[in-house]
Scaffold this active site. Structure first.
Site, PDB file in Angstrom:
ATOM      1  N   LYS A  50       0.827  -1.217   0.000  1.00  0.00           N
ATOM      2  CA  LYS A  50       0.000   0.000   0.000  1.00  0.00           C
ATOM      3  C   LYS A  50       0.863   1.271   0.000  1.00  0.00           C
ATOM      4  CE  LYS A  50      -3.950  -2.311   2.231  1.00  0.00           C
ATOM      5  NZ  LYS A  50      -4.936  -2.249   3.352  1.00  0.00           N
ATOM      6  N   TYR A  80     -12.330  -2.328  -3.476  1.00  0.00           N
ATOM      7  CA  TYR A  80     -12.838  -2.491  -2.107  1.00  0.00           C
ATOM      8  C   TYR A  80     -14.367  -2.395  -2.040  1.00  0.00           C
ATOM      9  CZ  TYR A  80      -8.306  -2.596   0.338  1.00  0.00           C
ATOM     10  OH  TYR A  80      -7.068  -2.956   0.830  1.00  0.00           O
ATOM     11  N   PHE A 134     -15.528   3.480   7.204  1.00  0.00           N
ATOM     12  CA  PHE A 134     -14.165   3.876   6.823  1.00  0.00           C
ATOM     13  C   PHE A 134     -13.941   3.809   5.315  1.00  0.00           C
ATOM     14  CE2 PHE A 134     -14.099  -0.650   8.079  1.00  0.00           C
ATOM     15  CZ  PHE A 134     -13.644  -1.231   6.904  1.00  0.00           C
ATOM     16  N   ARG A 185      -1.582 -14.238   4.310  1.00  0.00           N
ATOM     17  CA  ARG A 185      -2.316 -13.603   5.421  1.00  0.00           C
ATOM     18  C   ARG A 185      -1.529 -13.769   6.736  1.00  0.00           C
ATOM     19  NH1 ARG A 185      -6.858 -10.383   4.257  1.00  0.00           N
ATOM     20  NH2 ARG A 185      -7.652 -10.924   6.322  1.00  0.00           N
ATOM     21  N   THR A 188      -5.119  -7.149  10.779  1.00  0.00           N
ATOM     22  CA  THR A 188      -5.465  -5.886  10.094  1.00  0.00           C
ATOM     23  C   THR A 188      -4.949  -4.672  10.854  1.00  0.00           C
ATOM     24  OG1 THR A 188      -7.484  -6.979   9.313  1.00  0.00           O
ATOM     25  CG2 THR A 188      -7.404  -4.581   9.123  1.00  0.00           C
ATOM     26  N   ARG A 209       2.798  -6.383   9.052  1.00  0.00           N
ATOM     27  CA  ARG A 209       2.075  -5.247   9.635  1.00  0.00           C
ATOM     28  C   ARG A 209       2.670  -4.830  10.974  1.00  0.00           C
ATOM     29  NH1 ARG A 209      -3.856  -7.212   7.468  1.00  0.00           N
ATOM     30  NH2 ARG A 209      -4.031  -5.754   5.715  1.00  0.00           N
ATOM     31  N   ASN A 223      -2.009   0.244   6.761  1.00  0.00           N
ATOM     32  CA  ASN A 223      -1.486  -1.028   7.273  1.00  0.00           C
ATOM     33  C   ASN A 223      -0.632  -1.815   6.283  1.00  0.00           C
ATOM     34  OD1 ASN A 223      -3.602  -1.846   5.703  1.00  0.00           O
ATOM     35  ND2 ASN A 223      -4.688  -2.960   7.311  1.00  0.00           N
ATOM     36  N   HIS A 261      -2.101  -5.488   1.512  1.00  0.00           N
ATOM     37  CA  HIS A 261      -3.378  -6.175   1.320  1.00  0.00           C
ATOM     38  C   HIS A 261      -3.088  -7.595   0.885  1.00  0.00           C
ATOM     39  CE1 HIS A 261      -7.260  -7.413  -0.294  1.00  0.00           C
ATOM     40  NE2 HIS A 261      -6.574  -7.866  -1.328  1.00  0.00           N
ATOM     41  N   GLU A 274      -9.471 -10.770  -7.635  1.00  0.00           N
ATOM     42  CA  GLU A 274      -8.492  -9.692  -7.437  1.00  0.00           C
ATOM     43  C   GLU A 274      -7.297  -9.816  -8.390  1.00  0.00           C
ATOM     44  OE1 GLU A 274      -7.674  -9.733  -3.234  1.00  0.00           O
ATOM     45  OE2 GLU A 274      -9.661  -8.955  -2.734  1.00  0.00           O
TER      46      GLU A 274
HETATM   47  P1  ATP Z   1      -7.037  -5.947   3.325  1.00  0.00           P
HETATM   48  O1  ATP Z   1      -8.375  -6.270   2.695  1.00  0.00           O
HETATM   49  O2  ATP Z   1      -6.546  -4.541   2.976  1.00  0.00           O
HETATM   50  O3  ATP Z   1      -6.031  -7.012   3.085  1.00  0.00           O
HETATM   51  P2  ATP Z   1      -7.940  -6.985   5.806  1.00  0.00           P
HETATM   52  O4  ATP Z   1      -8.507  -8.078   4.969  1.00  0.00           O
HETATM   53  O5  ATP Z   1      -7.001  -7.359   6.902  1.00  0.00           O
HETATM   54  O6  ATP Z   1      -7.205  -5.912   4.903  1.00  0.00           O
HETATM   55  P3  ATP Z   1     -10.561  -5.801   5.822  1.00  0.00           P
HETATM   56  O7  ATP Z   1     -11.562  -6.086   6.867  1.00  0.00           O
HETATM   57  O8  ATP Z   1     -10.733  -6.416   4.473  1.00  0.00           O
HETATM   58  O9  ATP Z   1      -9.107  -6.111   6.425  1.00  0.00           O
HETATM   59  O10 ATP Z   1     -10.504  -4.211   5.676  1.00  0.00           O
HETATM   60  C1  ATP Z   1      -9.947  -3.622   4.499  1.00  0.00           C
HETATM   61  C2  ATP Z   1      -9.079  -2.455   4.902  1.00  0.00           C
HETATM   62  O11 ATP Z   1      -9.908  -1.439   5.459  1.00  0.00           O
HETATM   63  C3  ATP Z   1      -8.051  -2.755   5.987  1.00  0.00           C
HETATM   64  O12 ATP Z   1      -6.837  -3.203   5.471  1.00  0.00           O
HETATM   65  C4  ATP Z   1      -7.889  -1.418   6.678  1.00  0.00           C
HETATM   66  O13 ATP Z   1      -6.894  -0.626   6.043  1.00  0.00           O
HETATM   67  C5  ATP Z   1      -9.233  -0.771   6.501  1.00  0.00           C
HETATM   68  N1  ATP Z   1      -9.987  -0.897   7.756  1.00  0.00           N
HETATM   69  C6  ATP Z   1     -10.563  -2.012   8.249  1.00  0.00           C
HETATM   70  N2  ATP Z   1     -11.163  -1.759   9.421  1.00  0.00           N
HETATM   71  C7  ATP Z   1     -10.953  -0.452   9.677  1.00  0.00           C
HETATM   72  C8  ATP Z   1     -11.297   0.444  10.724  1.00  0.00           C
HETATM   73  N3  ATP Z   1     -12.002   0.026  11.779  1.00  0.00           N
HETATM   74  N4  ATP Z   1     -10.892   1.733  10.630  1.00  0.00           N
HETATM   75  C9  ATP Z   1     -10.185   2.174   9.567  1.00  0.00           C
HETATM   76  N5  ATP Z   1      -9.818   1.382   8.543  1.00  0.00           N
HETATM   77  C10 ATP Z   1     -10.194   0.102   8.598  1.00  0.00           C
HETATM   78 MG    MG Z   2      -9.716  -7.738   3.243  1.00  0.00          MG
END
Ligand code: ATP
Ligand code: MG
Length: 137
Positions: A9, A49, A57, A85, A91, A102, A112, A115, A126
């Site tokens: 990212k 997304y 968010f 993962r 996350t 992370r 973070n 992805h 994806e």
């Molecule tokens: P990614 O999809 O980016 O790999 P992830 O699968 O660990 O991350 P998801 O639940 O898919 O997490 O959320 C997508 C992204 O949205 C996260 O990577 C994070 O940057 C953001 N995000 C998730 N939860 C929050 C939150 N509570 N506040 C702010 N940003 C958030």
């Molecule tokens: Mg995700």
């Protein structure tokens, strides 16, 4: 073998962590099957997304993802989705296990570092979102 989509990212690209993060993947035995650096458009980030579009968010997530270039890569190997993962960690970097990407490179849940696809269906969608069949080796 399994394939998964990984994104380094804008925070991690800006902080000069591309090489260190790619090294984590290679050291864990994952092959880099495709790789490119791109600037996401607003539409590309929103589409990527889309599953989160009702979340509070969403707007800030999209704004962050277009804030600078990203590195997108296809990782290939046995259990690539789960292994990636695991290498990424939780996350929220505050919850990420020591030694994960992370824990070491992310600064906040909203910035973070990486992805990774979270299921075989997501990985397929994806990878195709960013790469044509000819671009994956
Ligand atoms: P990614 O999809 O980016 O790999 P992830 O699968 O660990 O991350 P998801 O639940 O898919 O997490 O959320 C997508 C992204 O949205 C996260 O990577 C994070 O940057 C953001 N995000 C998730 N939860 C929050 C939150 N509570 N506040 C702010 N940003 C958030
Ligand atoms: Mg995700």
């Amino acid at each position: 073998v399994e394939r998964t989509l990984s994104i380094i990212k804008p925070d991690a690209v800006g902080d000069n962590h591309i090489g260190a993060i790619i090294a984590r993947f290679e050291d864990a035995g994952l092959k880099i099957a495709a790789l490119k650096m791109i600037q996401l458009t607003q539409k590309q980030a929103e589409g990527f997304y889309a599953e989160h579009k009702e979340r509070p968010f969403f707007a800030s997530l999209v704004e962050f993802m277009v804030s600078g270039p990203v590195c997108v890569q296809v990782l290939e190997g046995e259990n690539a989705i789960a292994l990636n993962r695991e290498l990424m960690g939780a996350t929220n970097p505050d919850d990420a296990a020591p030694g994960t990407i992370r824990a070491d490179f992310a600064t906040a849940v909203s910035a973070n570092a990486v992805h990774g696809s979270d299921s075989p269906e997501a990985a397929k969608r994806e990878v195709a979102y960013f790469f044509s069949a000819e671009e994956v080796h």
